[in-house]
Enzyme design. Structure first.
Site, PDB file in Angstrom:
ATOM      1  N   GLY A  13       0.845  -1.195   0.000  1.00  0.00           N
ATOM      2  CA  GLY A  13       0.000   0.000   0.000  1.00  0.00           C
ATOM      3  C   GLY A  13       0.869   1.229   0.000  1.00  0.00           C
ATOM      4  O   GLY A  13       1.969   1.233  -0.557  1.00  0.00           O
ATOM      5  N   CYS A  14       0.410   2.273   0.636  1.00  0.00           N
ATOM      6  CA  CYS A  14       1.145   3.537   0.674  1.00  0.00           C
ATOM      7  C   CYS A  14       2.565   3.330   1.195  1.00  0.00           C
ATOM      8  O   CYS A  14       2.754   2.821   2.296  1.00  0.00           O
ATOM      9  CB  CYS A  14       0.412   4.533   1.563  1.00  0.00           C
ATOM     10  SG  CYS A  14       1.311   6.074   1.785  1.00  0.00           S
TER      11      CYS A  14
END
Length: 181
Positions: A13-14
């Site tokens: 993810g981020c």
């Protein structure tokens, strides 16, 4: 001694939230935010977020396996993500936020696959483990603004880590961490 260092690459993810968990261990030389797995050379953050490059947001870790093992890195990786979510991570949705382990050699592939199988068999999650294990590709470091974001912008990082749903998921599924804030 520099020849002893190896690379490990994870998408969770981020990438802002994937640096801090690896950054404080002896044997970890560096953790770099960047992009990998796509078809565009030297992509920018804006291009990757447009979902047209095929790249994942990822971190590449340079580590000394004599001090900190790849298996330990993989275990930390699992505890930063929702391994059952193939469509992104938490509030970040789309291909660039998909989770993946990018292996750099056959040994890393075997360790990652075994760890994934063990996690599935553990019963910790009722849904299947959806993280892909893929061969490493060219890694492009992200813009300077994105490097060590948790150090440069600690308040915003903390708010994002909590607001995205990541912090609560980790606490609920893996227990409290020593570096939680």
């Amino acid at each position: 001694m520099a020849e002893a260092f190896r690379k490990a690459t994870f998408a969770g993810g981020c990438f802002w939230c994937m640096v801090k968990p690896f950054d404080s261990y002896d044997g970890v030389e560096s953790v770099v935010s960047g992009y990998t797995g796509g078809h565009t050379e030297n992509p920018t953050y804006k291009e990757v977020c447009s979902e047209t490059t095929g790249h994942y947001e990822a971190v590449q870790i340079t580590y000394n396996p004599e001090i900190f093992s790849y298996k330990q890195l993989v275990e930390i990786f699992w505890q930063q993500i929702d391994p059952t979510d193939a469509g992104g991570q938490f509030h970040d949705r789309g291909d660039s936020y998909r989770p993946a382990v990018f292996y750099h050699d056959h040994e890393q592939k075997e360790i990652a696959e075994k760890s994934k199988t063990e996690l599935q068999a553990s019963g910790r999650f009722t849904k299947p483990i959806a993280v892909e294990i893929l061969p490493a590709q060219t890694f492009y470091p992200a813009e300077d603004y994105h490097q060590d974001y948790y150090k440069k912008n600690p308040f915003h990082y903390m708010m994002y880590h909590k607001g995205s749903g990541r912090a609560a998921f980790i606490k609920n599924n893996w227990g409290a961490k020593k570096d939680e804030s």
